[in-house]
Design a protein around this motif. Structure first.
Motif, mmCIF file in Angstrom:
data_model
loop_
_atom_site.group_PDB
_atom_site.id
_atom_site.type_symbol
_atom_site.label_atom_id
_atom_site.label_comp_id
_atom_site.label_asym_id
_atom_site.label_seq_id
_atom_site.Cartn_x
_atom_site.Cartn_y
_atom_site.Cartn_z
ATOM 1 N N LEU A 142 8.357 -10.873 -3.902
ATOM 2 C CA LEU A 142 7.245 -9.980 -3.598
ATOM 3 C C LEU A 142 6.028 -10.821 -3.223
ATOM 4 C CD1 LEU A 142 7.696 -7.499 -6.606
ATOM 5 C CD2 LEU A 142 8.830 -7.483 -4.362
ATOM 6 N N ASP A 143 5.751 -10.893 -1.943
ATOM 7 C CA ASP A 143 4.620 -11.680 -1.435
ATOM 8 C C ASP A 143 3.471 -10.713 -1.173
ATOM 9 O OD1 ASP A 143 2.859 -13.416 -0.303
ATOM 10 O OD2 ASP A 143 4.159 -14.042 1.343
ATOM 11 N N VAL A 144 2.677 -10.474 -2.198
ATOM 12 C CA VAL A 144 1.635 -9.447 -2.162
ATOM 13 C C VAL A 144 0.330 -10.075 -1.682
ATOM 14 C CG1 VAL A 144 0.457 -7.634 -3.449
ATOM 15 C CG2 VAL A 144 2.775 -8.325 -4.117
ATOM 16 N N GLU A 145 0.000 -9.841 -0.421
ATOM 17 C CA GLU A 145 -1.235 -10.367 0.159
ATOM 18 C C GLU A 145 -2.142 -9.223 0.592
ATOM 19 O OE1 GLU A 145 -0.607 -13.561 2.928
ATOM 20 O OE2 GLU A 145 1.089 -14.373 1.783
ATOM 21 N N GLU A 146 -2.190 -8.203 -0.237
ATOM 22 C CA GLU A 146 -3.044 -7.042 -0.033
ATOM 23 C C GLU A 146 -3.279 -6.426 -1.404
ATOM 24 O OE1 GLU A 146 -0.975 -3.524 1.634
ATOM 25 O OE2 GLU A 146 0.775 -4.857 1.761
ATOM 26 N N SER A 147 -4.185 -5.484 -1.494
ATOM 27 C CA SER A 147 -4.483 -4.853 -2.771
ATOM 28 C C SER A 147 -3.293 -4.021 -3.241
ATOM 29 C CB SER A 147 -5.729 -3.970 -2.640
ATOM 30 O OG SER A 147 -6.046 -3.391 -3.884
ATOM 31 N N PHE A 148 -2.836 -4.294 -4.454
ATOM 32 C CA PHE A 148 -1.713 -3.585 -5.061
ATOM 33 C C PHE A 148 -2.055 -3.454 -6.539
ATOM 34 C CE2 PHE A 148 3.206 -3.765 -5.683
ATOM 35 C CZ PHE A 148 3.296 -2.386 -5.607
ATOM 36 N N SER A 149 -1.938 -2.260 -7.072
ATOM 37 C CA SER A 149 -2.334 -2.053 -8.461
ATOM 38 C C SER A 149 -1.329 -2.680 -9.412
ATOM 39 C CB SER A 149 -2.465 -0.555 -8.762
ATOM 40 O OG SER A 149 -1.190 0.065 -8.747
ATOM 41 N N LEU A 150 -1.794 -3.023 -10.613
ATOM 42 C CA LEU A 150 -0.891 -3.543 -11.638
ATOM 43 C C LEU A 150 0.170 -2.508 -11.970
ATOM 44 C CD1 LEU A 150 -0.180 -5.790 -13.676
ATOM 45 C CD2 LEU A 150 -1.773 -4.708 -15.269
ATOM 46 N N ALA A 151 -0.229 -1.246 -12.081
ATOM 47 C CA ALA A 151 0.738 -0.188 -12.352
ATOM 48 C C ALA A 151 1.768 -0.091 -11.233
ATOM 49 C CB ALA A 151 0.023 1.146 -12.532
ATOM 50 N N GLY A 152 1.325 -0.321 -9.999
ATOM 51 C CA GLY A 152 2.234 -0.239 -8.862
ATOM 52 C C GLY A 152 3.276 -1.338 -8.865
ATOM 53 N N VAL A 153 2.868 -2.571 -9.130
ATOM 54 C CA VAL A 153 3.840 -3.663 -9.131
ATOM 55 C C VAL A 153 4.776 -3.537 -10.325
ATOM 56 C CG1 VAL A 153 2.384 -5.345 -10.370
ATOM 57 C CG2 VAL A 153 4.135 -6.141 -8.780
ATOM 58 N N ILE A 154 4.283 -3.050 -11.458
ATOM 59 C CA ILE A 154 5.148 -2.835 -12.624
ATOM 60 C C ILE A 154 6.170 -1.739 -12.324
ATOM 61 C CG2 ILE A 154 5.167 -1.895 -14.971
ATOM 62 C CD1 ILE A 154 2.638 -3.498 -15.514
ATOM 63 N N ARG A 155 5.748 -0.668 -11.679
ATOM 64 C CA ARG A 155 6.688 0.405 -11.322
ATOM 65 C C ARG A 155 7.792 -0.137 -10.416
ATOM 66 N NH1 ARG A 155 4.539 5.748 -8.269
ATOM 67 N NH2 ARG A 155 3.772 4.134 -6.839
ATOM 68 N N LEU A 156 7.421 -0.952 -9.436
ATOM 69 C CA LEU A 156 8.408 -1.512 -8.516
ATOM 70 C C LEU A 156 9.385 -2.430 -9.248
ATOM 71 C CD1 LEU A 156 9.540 -1.984 -5.701
ATOM 72 C CD2 LEU A 156 7.733 -3.697 -5.338
ATOM 73 N N ILE A 157 8.864 -3.310 -10.089
ATOM 74 C CA ILE A 157 9.725 -4.223 -10.834
ATOM 75 C C ILE A 157 10.678 -3.447 -11.741
ATOM 76 C CG2 ILE A 157 9.717 -5.958 -12.681
ATOM 77 C CD1 ILE A 157 7.122 -7.060 -11.404
ATOM 78 N N ASP A 158 10.153 -2.479 -12.455
ATOM 79 C CA ASP A 158 10.986 -1.689 -13.376
ATOM 80 C C ASP A 158 12.080 -0.943 -12.622
ATOM 81 O OD1 ASP A 158 9.447 -2.587 -15.468
ATOM 82 O OD2 ASP A 158 8.376 -0.693 -15.781
ATOM 83 N N GLU B 66 0.841 -1.195 0.000
ATOM 84 C CA GLU B 66 0.000 0.000 0.000
ATOM 85 C C GLU B 66 0.880 1.250 0.000
ATOM 86 O OE1 GLU B 66 -3.330 2.247 2.836
ATOM 87 O OE2 GLU B 66 -2.504 0.300 3.411
ATOM 88 N N ARG B 67 1.950 1.212 0.768
ATOM 89 C CA ARG B 67 2.852 2.366 0.841
ATOM 90 C C ARG B 67 3.619 2.568 -0.464
ATOM 91 N NH1 ARG B 67 2.930 0.116 6.165
ATOM 92 N NH2 ARG B 67 2.121 1.662 7.653
ATOM 93 N N ALA C 242 6.248 10.802 -5.350
ATOM 94 C CA ALA C 242 6.957 11.265 -4.158
ATOM 95 C C ALA C 242 6.832 10.255 -3.017
ATOM 96 C CB ALA C 242 6.422 12.624 -3.729
ATOM 97 N N SER C 243 5.630 9.716 -2.841
ATOM 98 C CA SER C 243 5.412 8.717 -1.804
ATOM 99 C C SER C 243 6.206 7.443 -2.102
ATOM 100 C CB SER C 243 3.915 8.400 -1.705
ATOM 101 O OG SER C 243 3.681 7.370 -0.771
ATOM 102 N N PHE C 244 6.218 7.027 -3.354
ATOM 103 C CA PHE C 244 6.980 5.834 -3.732
ATOM 104 C C PHE C 244 8.454 6.009 -3.395
ATOM 105 C CE2 PHE C 244 9.659 3.620 -6.799
ATOM 106 C CZ PHE C 244 9.250 2.311 -6.616
#
Length: 350
Positions: free
Chosen positions: A152-168, A122-123, A129-131
């Motif tokens: 990445l053990d995602v057991e909460e709501s996380f957007s597709l755009a968010g996980v892609i940003r993190l991976i990239d 979520e964070r 800026a928050s990221f």
């Protein structure tokens, strides 16, 4: 309201039945992954569960990846906890030292982020800026401890755009060799299956599959069963290559619901390896009390798994029967019907 056009999509669903009978898998690799989650026992010398037996107690090193768990991104000045303490707390000095020795022996040492404790992703899912604020401590930890990858053990709501940003960002900061894995519940890798992560894994695989090394799918707690090959086969039937899917197992019945005894697991592994030459391997939750050795010798789990996968590989490939291929096709059709039903329902209530 959205209605079905059954003549179009049902026809497409049935079209896959015949090809399944003669599907051929890729040639087997040299070995299969043995992944260990290491959480309990990260403390001081009085509570520390040693990692060094994994490379010292057996003639052959069986483990391929050790995942230190669990990193939590928190909203305070440190920004990061490893379980209940900052990662640089002295209580982890022995663990980090042993992890470096595993790396020197060729074992990949990674960290798991997230898990059942919510909030980390979520964070990471806010504005730029928050990221940057919440990603910074994670970035620093990876560099300071030579961590070779993140799970990445995602057991909460996380957007597709968010996980892609993190991976990239991870790939941009640490290079193509940095290992990124995810730990979905097994059903999230099937059409219309249950999912804890918010985003769709089929969409993620289509858009960033080349950046993801493999998936540590959880075949326990009711999200999938390791007691037979069926749930793993469903994932492969629905499009994920076997070499990208590691079968996550409970290593001890004390660790949760869905444990499969080693005697029962052996024929399942044999069937998976012989039918899928590129079988992705196994992962355990978790290391400290893994059977057959238990707390006295948890490293024996890795040896047991490696030995059984090697033995199965030496047996050679076995082709599935036409009738089994047909039934897999029927089950796949059922999953697609379920997926379309969900889509229709959500469109209707929207």
């Amino acid at each position: 309201m959205v209605t079905y056009k059954s003549g179009s999509w049902l026809a497409k669903c049935f079209a896959f039945l015949a090809p399944l009978v003669c599907t051929v898998n890729a040639a087997p690799p040299d070995d299969h992954r043995v992944v260990l989650y290491y959480q309990t026992g990260l403390g001081t010398d009085t509570t520390h569960v040693p990692l060094l037996p994994l490379i010292q107690a057996e003639d052959t090193i069986s483990v391929t990846h050790v995942l230190i768990a669990a990193l939590h991104i928190i909203d305070d000045d440190s920004g990061l906890h490893l379980n209940d303490n900052p990662p640089d707390s002295p209580i982890f000095d022995t663990m980090w030292s042993e992890a470096a020795q595993l790396q020197a022996a060729g074992v990949k040492v990674m960290c798991m982020v997230g898990g059942a404790a919510r909030g980390s992703f979520e964070r990471l899912d806010g504005d730029d800026a928050s990221f940057e604020r919440f990603y910074g401590p994670l970035q620093n930890l990876i560099g300071s401890h030579n961590i070779e990858g993140l799970d990445l053990d995602v057991e909460e709501s996380f957007s597709l755009a968010g996980v892609i940003r993190l991976i990239d960002r991870l790939k941009a900061d640490f290079g193509d060799e940095f290992i990124i894995t995810l730990a979905p519940v097994a059903s999230a890798l099937t059409e219309g299956g249950g999912n804890l992560s918010g985003f769709n894994y089929f969409d993620l695989e289509a858009q960033r599959g080349s950046s993801i090394a493999f998936y540590n799918a959880q075949f326990y707690f009711g999200w999938g069963s390791a007691a037979s090959t069926r749930d793993y086969e469903s994932i492969v039937d629905d499009g994920f290559a076997a070499n990208r899917v590691v079968m996550g197992l409970l290593s001890n019945p004390a660790n949760g619901n869905g444990f499969v005894s080693l005697d029962s697991q052996a024929p399942v592994l044999q069937e998976l390896v012989t039918e899928n030459g590129n079988f992705g391997g196994v992962a355990n939750w978790e290391y400290f009390n893994s059977l057959p050795g238990g707390t006295a010798a948890p490293y024996q789990w890795a040896s047991w798994m490696a030995e059984h996968m090697v033995a199965a590989r030496k047996m050679g490939r076995s082709e599935i029967s036409s009738s089994e291929a047909l039934w897999r096709g029927v089950r796949k059709l059922g999953r697609r019907v379920r997926r379309e039903g969900k889509k229709s329902y959500y469109h209707y209530i929207a």
